[in-house]
Design a protein around this motif. Structure first.
Motif, PDB file in Angstrom:
ATOM      1  N   VAL A 333       0.761  -0.948  -0.019  1.00 17.04           N
ATOM      2  CA  VAL A 333      -0.058  -0.052  -0.118  1.00 17.04           C
ATOM      3  C   VAL A 333       0.878   1.026   0.034  1.00 17.04           C
ATOM      4  O   VAL A 333       1.525   1.581   1.065  1.00 17.04           O
ATOM      5  N   THR A 334       1.148   1.753  -1.196  1.00 12.90           N
ATOM      6  CA  THR A 334       1.950   2.797  -1.364  1.00 12.90           C
ATOM      7  C   THR A 334       1.484   4.073  -2.403  1.00 12.90           C
ATOM      8  O   THR A 334       0.365   3.565  -2.872  1.00 12.90           O
ATOM      9  N   PRO A 335       1.970   5.292  -2.293  1.00 10.58           N
ATOM     10  CA  PRO A 335       1.418   6.361  -2.998  1.00 10.58           C
ATOM     11  C   PRO A 335       1.162   5.741  -4.582  1.00 10.58           C
ATOM     12  O   PRO A 335       0.109   5.937  -5.356  1.00 10.58           O
ATOM     13  N   ALA A 336       1.965   4.786  -5.013  1.00 11.87           N
ATOM     14  CA  ALA A 336       1.884   4.266  -6.361  1.00 11.87           C
ATOM     15  C   ALA A 336       0.652   3.409  -6.395  1.00 11.87           C
ATOM     16  O   ALA A 336      -0.104   3.700  -7.530  1.00 11.87           O
ATOM     17  N   GLU A 337       0.490   2.738  -5.574  1.00 14.29           N
ATOM     18  CA  GLU A 337      -0.582   1.856  -5.605  1.00 14.29           C
ATOM     19  C   GLU A 337      -1.968   2.686  -5.571  1.00 14.29           C
ATOM     20  O   GLU A 337      -3.004   2.399  -6.151  1.00 14.29           O
ATOM     21  N   ILE A 338      -2.010   3.719  -4.474  1.00 13.45           N
ATOM     22  CA  ILE A 338      -3.324   4.486  -4.529  1.00 13.45           C
ATOM     23  C   ILE A 338      -3.475   5.121  -6.010  1.00 13.45           C
ATOM     24  O   ILE A 338      -4.525   5.230  -6.342  1.00 13.45           O
ATOM     25  N   ALA A 339      -2.370   6.038  -6.616  1.00 13.08           N
ATOM     26  CA  ALA A 339      -2.550   6.561  -7.853  1.00 13.08           C
ATOM     27  C   ALA A 339      -3.373   5.374  -8.866  1.00 13.08           C
ATOM     28  O   ALA A 339      -3.873   5.788  -9.863  1.00 13.08           O
ATOM     29  N   ALA A 340      -2.559   4.239  -8.927  1.00 12.20           N
ATOM     30  CA  ALA A 340      -2.891   3.230 -10.003  1.00 12.20           C
ATOM     31  C   ALA A 340      -4.422   2.969  -9.908  1.00 12.20           C
ATOM     32  O   ALA A 340      -5.261   3.000 -10.814  1.00 12.20           O
ATOM     33  N   HIS A 341      -5.045   2.933  -8.489  1.00 10.32           N
ATOM     34  CA  HIS A 341      -6.440   2.542  -8.502  1.00 10.32           C
ATOM     35  C   HIS A 341      -7.208   4.022  -8.583  1.00 10.32           C
ATOM     36  O   HIS A 341      -8.408   3.671  -9.070  1.00 10.32           O
ATOM     37  N   GLU A 342      -6.864   5.066  -8.393  1.00 11.19           N
ATOM     38  CA  GLU A 342      -7.336   6.332  -8.659  1.00 11.19           C
ATOM     39  C   GLU A 342      -7.470   6.268 -10.370  1.00 11.19           C
ATOM     40  O   GLU A 342      -8.590   6.544 -10.801  1.00 11.19           O
ATOM     41  N   ALA A 343      -6.529   5.877 -10.994  1.00  8.59           N
ATOM     42  CA  ALA A 343      -6.373   5.983 -12.342  1.00  8.59           C
ATOM     43  C   ALA A 343      -7.671   5.058 -12.862  1.00  8.59           C
ATOM     44  O   ALA A 343      -8.167   5.466 -14.153  1.00  8.59           O
ATOM     45  N   ARG A 344      -7.697   3.915 -12.338  1.00  9.85           N
ATOM     46  CA  ARG A 344      -8.687   3.017 -12.831  1.00  9.85           C
ATOM     47  C   ARG A 344     -10.247   3.470 -12.910  1.00  9.85           C
ATOM     48  O   ARG A 344     -11.104   3.336 -13.621  1.00  9.85           O
ATOM     49  N   GLY A 345     -10.290   4.089 -11.440  1.00  6.51           N
ATOM     50  CA  GLY A 345     -11.622   4.644 -11.143  1.00  6.51           C
ATOM     51  C   GLY A 345     -11.963   5.887 -12.219  1.00  6.51           C
ATOM     52  O   GLY A 345     -12.907   6.149 -12.601  1.00  6.51           O
ATOM     53  N   ARG A 346     -10.784   6.503 -12.453  1.00  5.18           N
ATOM     54  CA  ARG A 346     -10.970   7.778 -13.274  1.00  5.18           C
ATOM     55  C   ARG A 346     -11.531   7.389 -14.792  1.00  5.18           C
ATOM     56  O   ARG A 346     -12.547   7.835 -15.558  1.00  5.18           O
ATOM     57  N   ALA A 347     -11.012   6.111 -15.136  1.00 11.13           N
ATOM     58  CA  ALA A 347     -11.552   5.668 -16.487  1.00 11.13           C
ATOM     59  C   ALA A 347     -12.832   5.353 -16.497  1.00 11.13           C
ATOM     60  O   ALA A 347     -13.570   5.394 -17.555  1.00 11.13           O
ATOM     61  N   GLU A 348     -13.474   4.834 -15.175  1.00  5.12           N
ATOM     62  CA  GLU A 348     -14.926   4.493 -14.959  1.00  5.12           C
ATOM     63  C   GLU A 348     -15.779   5.892 -15.674  1.00  5.12           C
ATOM     64  O   GLU A 348     -16.725   5.695 -15.931  1.00  5.12           O
ATOM     65  N   PHE A 349     -15.231   6.847 -15.143  1.00  2.58           N
ATOM     66  CA  PHE A 349     -15.802   8.115 -15.587  1.00  2.58           C
ATOM     67  C   PHE A 349     -15.495   8.749 -16.981  1.00  2.58           C
ATOM     68  O   PHE A 349     -15.880  10.004 -16.970  1.00  2.58           O
ATOM     69  N   GLU A 350     -14.834   7.954 -17.612  1.00  2.00           N
ATOM     70  CA  GLU A 350     -14.317   8.259 -19.144  1.00  2.00           C
ATOM     71  C   GLU A 350     -13.356   9.491 -18.917  1.00  2.00           C
ATOM     72  O   GLU A 350     -12.984  10.362 -19.962  1.00  2.00           O
ATOM     73  N   GLU A 351     -12.664   9.610 -17.953  1.00  2.00           N
ATOM     74  CA  GLU A 351     -11.463  10.671 -17.679  1.00  2.00           C
ATOM     75  C   GLU A 351     -10.107  10.099 -18.171  1.00  2.00           C
ATOM     76  O   GLU A 351      -9.378   9.895 -17.385  1.00  2.00           O
ATOM     77  N   TYR A 352     -10.167   9.587 -19.674  1.00  2.13           N
ATOM     78  CA  TYR A 352      -9.053   8.967 -19.820  1.00  2.13           C
ATOM     79  C   TYR A 352      -7.893   9.537 -20.106  1.00  2.13           C
ATOM     80  O   TYR A 352      -6.612   8.811 -19.649  1.00  2.13           O
ATOM     81  N   ASP A 353      -7.905  10.794 -20.398  1.00  3.43           N
ATOM     82  CA  ASP A 353      -6.301  11.438 -20.193  1.00  3.43           C
ATOM     83  C   ASP A 353      -5.693  11.536 -18.797  1.00  3.43           C
ATOM     84  O   ASP A 353      -4.590  11.282 -18.627  1.00  3.43           O
ATOM     85  N   ARG A 354      -6.598  11.658 -18.059  1.00  3.57           N
ATOM     86  CA  ARG A 354      -6.166  11.901 -16.566  1.00  3.57           C
ATOM     87  C   ARG A 354      -5.845  10.664 -16.004  1.00  3.57           C
ATOM     88  O   ARG A 354      -4.833  10.535 -15.317  1.00  3.57           O
ATOM     89  N   SER A 355      -6.483   9.714 -16.508  1.00  8.36           N
ATOM     90  CA  SER A 355      -6.362   8.168 -15.993  1.00  8.36           C
ATOM     91  C   SER A 355      -4.681   7.681 -16.348  1.00  8.36           C
ATOM     92  O   SER A 355      -4.029   7.222 -15.971  1.00  8.36           O
ATOM     93  N   ILE A 356      -4.626   8.097 -17.701  1.00  9.74           N
ATOM     94  CA  ILE A 356      -3.369   7.717 -18.188  1.00  9.74           C
ATOM     95  C   ILE A 356      -2.108   8.457 -17.755  1.00  9.74           C
ATOM     96  O   ILE A 356      -1.084   8.096 -17.419  1.00  9.74           O
ATOM     97  N   ALA A 357      -2.441   9.663 -17.330  1.00  7.57           N
ATOM     98  CA  ALA A 357      -1.418  10.528 -16.678  1.00  7.57           C
ATOM     99  C   ALA A 357      -0.985   9.957 -15.343  1.00  7.57           C
ATOM    100  O   ALA A 357       0.071  10.082 -14.928  1.00  7.57           O
ATOM    101  N   LEU A 358      -1.924   9.537 -14.808  1.00 10.26           N
ATOM    102  CA  LEU A 358      -1.803   8.831 -13.439  1.00 10.26           C
ATOM    103  C   LEU A 358      -0.952   7.684 -13.505  1.00 10.26           C
ATOM    104  O   LEU A 358       0.047   7.479 -12.645  1.00 10.26           O
TER     105      LEU A 358
END
Length: 445
Positions: A333-358
């Protein structure tokens, strides 16, 4: 089939389970009465591999009630009263746990489990994974320590090999540990500690089964871990089971095979159990599970609250929770782990650019090899969802190349959306061929 030593007791248990006399039994297993008699007197070293295979096949071909009777007799160490004799020594009373007392796990292992378990044993050679050193049936704290070190060894090997090569070994060791809890002797403190250690092994076995895409087996292991945690009255083990088991449910929910609401309930239970404990990684992981579930449910405001909580707890952990002071299973459970899961969540709301950046922000800092592979797989899937099939395939092919030496069907399943997107599309030729070959190999092994 399962790995059985075929001791005299196990031979007699099979004969009793089939309700056969000795003549019928010898005919069924294809040996002479003399060979059978020699085996019963302890000369099983003369048993050929073909004989052992035939015994396995006879057991595998038996009716379900006969197989259940066999395992019950093995557990009790006695033959059925309806047969012509009793065994002279009960397996349950023996000091060693050489038989394969897998109980309800027995028929959830694959036909090639002997080969896979041998591989697992070889992979762990030289590691700390030795279940019990005692020969008298007495369990001590050294056995608890050894079992805990075994879980650590499995975690390490999982990073290198993947769950497919380790799960049968882990499940067999779990069954042995459960058996020892039933027949061993120990005081209350040791019993509680051994129960918790067995529960931790059950969680690890469940994770390996999930990684190998053996979902019902994973659920069985998590159910065992939950029961052991409740028996030992250990909130940490129960919370861990909720969060790791919840991860399985979320993975299945992405494939339409589970409901995110159930994972959300498990996260809530973990939160209730950990209420009052200091801020730290456990709370960050609870919030991450909630964010994952809310993302799949497309509840944006709830997702935003949960992911903000996850970051806040992660910041607290980074500042005030030294890594060596928290349980090893939370080290990932690291900042990288949190960011990766946030990225997947952002993709559910079609925020693809933000997801890929994360994903891009953590690709070079993630220190767990398996997570690096999965981050690349997830990022490739997001590219496909955003319509960039060329980019998705370019990123996914190297992931497939890493999986040639890693038995993780879970990662392959993560890439299924790309396989579906490029079906009958020339851009996916190399990817499709490699994906199909790997999936066929993994699911037929």
């Amino acid at each position: 089939m399962v790995d059985i030593d075929w001791t005299p007791d196990e031979l007699e248990a099979l004969r009793a389970a089939l309700r056969m006399n000795k003549v019928e039994f010898c005919k069924r297993i294809g040996v002479t009465a003399r060979a059978h008699r020699d085996w019963l007197t302890g000369q099983t070293q003369n048993m050929r591999e073909a004989n052992r295979r035939q015994l396995f096949e006879v057991l595998a071909d038996a009716e379900p009630e006969q197989r259940a009777r066999f395992w019950e007799l093995v557990r009790k160490g006695t033959t059925d009263p309806g047969t012509d004799e009793q065994t002279t020594e009960g397996l349950a009373g023996k000091a060693n746990c050489g038989g394969s007392k897998l109980g309800l796990y027995s028929w959830e292992v694959g036909e090639d489990d002997v080969r896979r378990r041998d591989f697992g044993k070889a992979a762990l050679t030289g590691s700390a994974f030795v279940l019990l050193g005692a020969k008298s049936g007495q369990i001590g704290m050294s056995d608890v320590t050894r079992l805990g070190e075994g879980v650590v060894a499995l975690e390490s090997e999982d990073q290198r090999l993947g769950g497919g090569r380790l799960v049968d070994f882990a499940v067999t060791e779990l069954a042995k540990a459960k058996h020892w809890r039933e027949v061993g002797t120990y005081d209350t403190a040791v019993g509680d500690a051994f129960t918790i250690a067995t529960g931790e092994l059950a969680v690890m076995a469940g994770w390996l089964a999930y990684d190998a895409d053996r979902q019902s087996l994973a659920r069985r292991c998590y159910a065992d871990a939950m029961a052991l945690g409740c028996e030992a009255n250990d909130p940490d083990l129960i919370a861990r089971t909720c969060l790791i088991g919840g991860g399985q449910l979320l993975g299945l929910a992405r494939r339409g095979k589970a409901r995110p609401q159930v994972a959300l309930k498990l996260a809530t239970r973990a939160r209730d159990l950990m209420r009052g404990t200091p801020p730290g990684r456990i709370h960050a992981l609870i919030a991450v599970r909630e964010a994952q579930a809310y993302g799949l449910l497309c509840e944006r405001s709830a997702f935003e609250r949960a992911i903000a909580t996850a970051w806040r707890e992660m910041d607290q952990a980074s500042d005030f929770e030294p890594l060596d002071e928290c349980p090893r299973w939370l080290w990932a459970v690291t900042p990288a782990e949190i960011a990766a899961h946030e990225a997947r969540g952002r993709a559910e709301f079609e925020e693809y650019d933000r997801s890929i950046a994360l994903f891009d922000s953590v690709a070079d800092v993630e220190r767990f090899p398996r997570n690096v592979i999965n981050i690349a797989a997830w990022r490739a899937v997001i590219r496909a969802r955003a319509g960039d099939l060329h980019g998705a395939v370019a990123e996914a092919v190297p992931v497939l190349d890493t999986l040639t030496g890693l038995t993780s069907i879970r990662t392959l399943r993560n890439l299924e959306p790309i396989r579906a997107s490029v079906d009958k599309n020339p851009v996916g030729g190399e990817f499709s061929d490699k994906f199909d070959a790997l999936l066929t190999k993994a699911t037929s092994a």
